[in-house]
Design a protein around this motif. Structure first.
Motif, PDB file in Angstrom:
ATOM      1  N   GLY A   1      34.545  39.553  38.585  1.00  0.00           N
ATOM      2  CA  GLY A   1      34.993  38.330  39.239  1.00  0.00           C
ATOM      3  C   GLY A   1      36.510  38.238  39.325  1.00  0.00           C
ATOM      4  O   GLY A   1      37.066  37.833  40.358  1.00  0.00           O
ATOM      5  N   LEU A   2      37.191  38.621  38.238  1.00  0.00           N
ATOM      6  CA  LEU A   2      38.654  38.580  38.229  1.00  0.00           C
ATOM      7  C   LEU A   2      39.226  39.597  39.196  1.00  0.00           C
ATOM      8  O   LEU A   2      40.192  39.308  39.927  1.00  0.00           O
ATOM      9  CB  LEU A   2      39.165  38.837  36.818  1.00  0.00           C
ATOM     10  CG  LEU A   2      40.689  38.827  36.625  1.00  0.00           C
ATOM     11  CD1 LEU A   2      41.274  37.484  37.043  1.00  0.00           C
ATOM     12  CD2 LEU A   2      41.035  39.120  35.165  1.00  0.00           C
ATOM     13  N   GLU A   3      38.639  40.789  39.216  1.00  0.00           N
ATOM     14  CA  GLU A   3      39.116  41.810  40.154  1.00  0.00           C
ATOM     15  C   GLU A   3      38.929  41.354  41.590  1.00  0.00           C
ATOM     16  O   GLU A   3      39.799  41.589  42.450  1.00  0.00           O
ATOM     17  CB  GLU A   3      38.350  43.117  39.894  1.00  0.00           C
ATOM     18  CG  GLU A   3      38.784  44.285  40.789  1.00  0.00           C
ATOM     19  CD  GLU A   3      38.024  44.312  42.105  1.00  0.00           C
ATOM     20  OE1 GLU A   3      38.650  44.642  43.133  1.00  0.00           O
ATOM     21  OE2 GLU A   3      36.826  43.983  42.120  1.00  0.00           O
ATOM     22  N   SER A   4      37.795  40.697  41.855  1.00  0.00           N
ATOM     23  CA  SER A   4      37.561  40.185  43.207  1.00  0.00           C
ATOM     24  C   SER A   4      38.598  39.134  43.580  1.00  0.00           C
ATOM     25  O   SER A   4      39.126  39.131  44.708  1.00  0.00           O
ATOM     26  CB  SER A   4      36.155  39.583  43.299  1.00  0.00           C
ATOM     27  OG  SER A   4      35.163  40.560  43.012  1.00  0.00           O
ATOM     28  N   THR A   5      38.920  38.255  42.630  1.00  0.00           N
ATOM     29  CA  THR A   5      39.914  37.216  42.888  1.00  0.00           C
ATOM     30  C   THR A   5      41.296  37.816  43.114  1.00  0.00           C
ATOM     31  O   THR A   5      42.007  37.445  44.059  1.00  0.00           O
ATOM     32  CB  THR A   5      39.963  36.223  41.720  1.00  0.00           C
ATOM     33  OG1 THR A   5      38.671  35.643  41.528  1.00  0.00           O
ATOM     34  CG2 THR A   5      40.975  35.125  41.977  1.00  0.00           C
ATOM     35  N   LEU A   6      41.680  38.765  42.251  1.00  0.00           N
ATOM     36  CA  LEU A   6      42.998  39.382  42.383  1.00  0.00           C
ATOM     37  C   LEU A   6      43.109  40.188  43.677  1.00  0.00           C
ATOM     38  O   LEU A   6      44.142  40.144  44.353  1.00  0.00           O
ATOM     39  CB  LEU A   6      43.259  40.290  41.172  1.00  0.00           C
ATOM     40  CG  LEU A   6      43.424  39.574  39.822  1.00  0.00           C
ATOM     41  CD1 LEU A   6      43.509  40.584  38.695  1.00  0.00           C
ATOM     42  CD2 LEU A   6      44.654  38.676  39.824  1.00  0.00           C
ATOM     43  N   SER A   7      42.047  40.916  44.018  1.00  0.00           N
ATOM     44  CA  SER A   7      42.078  41.687  45.256  1.00  0.00           C
ATOM     45  C   SER A   7      42.107  40.762  46.470  1.00  0.00           C
ATOM     46  O   SER A   7      42.758  41.064  47.479  1.00  0.00           O
ATOM     47  CB  SER A   7      40.858  42.611  45.329  1.00  0.00           C
ATOM     48  OG  SER A   7      40.892  43.579  44.301  1.00  0.00           O
ATOM     49  N   TYR A   8      41.416  39.639  46.355  1.00  0.00           N
ATOM     50  CA  TYR A   8      41.425  38.657  47.444  1.00  0.00           C
ATOM     51  C   TYR A   8      42.838  38.128  47.683  1.00  0.00           C
ATOM     52  O   TYR A   8      43.244  37.854  48.818  1.00  0.00           O
ATOM     53  CB  TYR A   8      40.481  37.514  47.101  1.00  0.00           C
ATOM     54  CG  TYR A   8      40.290  36.508  48.216  1.00  0.00           C
ATOM     55  CD1 TYR A   8      39.361  36.737  49.226  1.00  0.00           C
ATOM     56  CD2 TYR A   8      41.042  35.335  48.251  1.00  0.00           C
ATOM     57  CE1 TYR A   8      39.179  35.816  50.252  1.00  0.00           C
ATOM     58  CE2 TYR A   8      40.869  34.414  49.270  1.00  0.00           C
ATOM     59  CZ  TYR A   8      39.936  34.655  50.265  1.00  0.00           C
ATOM     60  OH  TYR A   8      39.765  33.749  51.272  1.00  0.00           O
ATOM     61  N   LEU A   9      43.620  38.022  46.578  1.00  0.00           N
ATOM     62  CA  LEU A   9      44.999  37.546  46.676  1.00  0.00           C
ATOM     63  C   LEU A   9      45.983  38.679  46.945  1.00  0.00           C
ATOM     64  O   LEU A   9      47.195  38.436  47.052  1.00  0.00           O
ATOM     65  CB  LEU A   9      45.394  36.827  45.377  1.00  0.00           C
ATOM     66  CG  LEU A   9      44.584  35.571  45.037  1.00  0.00           C
ATOM     67  CD1 LEU A   9      44.975  35.058  43.662  1.00  0.00           C
ATOM     68  CD2 LEU A   9      44.791  34.492  46.091  1.00  0.00           C
ATOM     69  N   GLY A  10      45.477  39.903  47.041  1.00  0.00           N
ATOM     70  CA  GLY A  10      46.344  41.039  47.294  1.00  0.00           C
ATOM     71  C   GLY A  10      47.004  41.602  46.059  1.00  0.00           C
ATOM     72  O   GLY A  10      47.968  42.372  46.173  1.00  0.00           O
ATOM     73  N   LEU A  11      46.483  41.270  44.853  1.00  0.00           N
ATOM     74  CA  LEU A  11      47.093  41.719  43.603  1.00  0.00           C
ATOM     75  C   LEU A  11      46.221  42.721  42.858  1.00  0.00           C
ATOM     76  O   LEU A  11      46.554  43.104  41.742  1.00  0.00           O
ATOM     77  CB  LEU A  11      47.352  40.506  42.686  1.00  0.00           C
ATOM     78  CG  LEU A  11      48.248  39.410  43.257  1.00  0.00           C
ATOM     79  CD1 LEU A  11      48.305  38.229  42.296  1.00  0.00           C
ATOM     80  CD2 LEU A  11      49.644  39.954  43.527  1.00  0.00           C
TER      81      LEU A  11
END
Length: 313
Positions: free
Chosen positions: A245-255
């Motif tokens: 979930g965190l990876e999805s959120t960070l990737s969604y934000l470009g991080l």
């Protein structure tokens, strides 16, 4: 019940008999076929929903390899075809194509494989670091202040700030993200272990071990660590969906991961501009993320309860 009158007038030889001596029988003591891990799995298997979720996740992991093998296109040689943009799922493109004409089937399953691998690596790393620091933090009183301040320092700063600085100063890759998540994610495991160590540190058997000169590492690994199994299992199980979930959120934000290392988060980020017109770009990766999160949440809680010695009979 026998009465005293039943024995009156009888020869002592009639009342008693000699039991033959058997060395094998003499060696036998009270025996129980109890096995801790056997009891754990027995209790876990009683929970049908958790067993179903475990099998579902196992099937999903295996299918990520099978799907890439049976797919019509190879991700390593994925061809960009501008003429095949946004094709809905059909017999040729099972999951359709994306905004630049790439086959979405191989992208989704390769990304799922990457995200699961990242989650397992991070969970293992967080577990090792968190258990070691948590044991020392809870047992060695002189280090309690140091680790408490370190915990507060890291935990009070949002992880988005850490990941932004890391992405800008170091870069974005699978290895960098794994190390970054481990460096900030061991806190919950260490805190949970530390609190449990406080409960068992001054028990009588630990005091006796210290008086007998038992080394610290042996007290921690033999006397205390076995009591923490249920807490550790729960933290590890919950770390996997949390990482995805965190990876999805960070990737969604470009991080998160870069475009050269596709993950479920990267696919969700790429789909955000098109999902209203082409919802399949969002549905497939979102369903996989949801399945992994739900299955591990249910399995983690069930296995933690099964591993708790208080639930064993």
């Amino acid at each position: 019940m026998a009465k005293a009158s039943d024995f009156e007038g009888k020869n002592p030889d009639e009342l008693f008999y000699v039991v033959e001596y058997s060395p094998e029988e003499a060696e036998k003591t009270g025996y129980s076929n109890y096995s801790y891990w056997g009891s754990v799995f027995h209790n876990f298997l009683k929970k049908k929903s958790a067993v179903f979720c475990a099998l579902l996740f196992l099937f999903l992991v295996i299918f990520t390899f099978v799907a890439l093998a049976i797919g019509k296109y190879d991700y390593a040689t994925l061809v960009v075809d501008q003429n095949n943009k946004f094709i809905s799922p059909n017999s040729e493109y099972w999951f359709g194509t994306d905004n630049i004409g790439r086959d979405y089937w191989c992208q989704v399953w390769f990304a799922a494989q990457t995200s699961i691998r990242l989650a397992l690596v991070v969970a293992l790393g967080e577990g090792i670091v968190g258990i070691i620091i948590g044991l020392i933090w809870g047992y060695v009183r002189s280090l309690d202040r140091f680790f408490t301040e370190l915990y507060n320092l890291i935990n009070n700063i949002p992880i988005i700030i850490y990941m932004t600085l890391i992405a800008l100063m170091i870069g974005q890759s699978f290895t960098i993200m794994a190390i970054s998540l481990i460096a900030t994610g061991w806190l919950n495991m260490a805190r949970g272990v530390r609190n449990m160590v406080f409960m068992y540190r001054d028990r009588e058997y630990n005091l006796a071990s210290r008086c007998l000169g038992t080394p610290l590492w042996r007290v921690l690994t033999k006397n205390i660590l076995p009591y923490l199994v249920s807490v550790i299992i729960l933290r590890l199980a919950l770390s996997i969906p949390s990482t995805i979930g965190l990876e999805s959120t960070l990737s969604y934000l470009g991080l998160g991961l870069d475009d050269r290392t596709p993950s479920l988060g990267v696919l969700l980020r790429n789909a955000r501009l098109f999902f209203l017109d082409y919802p399949y770009l969002l549905i497939f990766p979102a369903v996989i993320v949801s399945i992994i999160s739900v299955t591990f949440y249910i399995c983690g809680n069930a296995f933690s309860d099964a591993a708790d010695p208080r639930n064993h009979v």
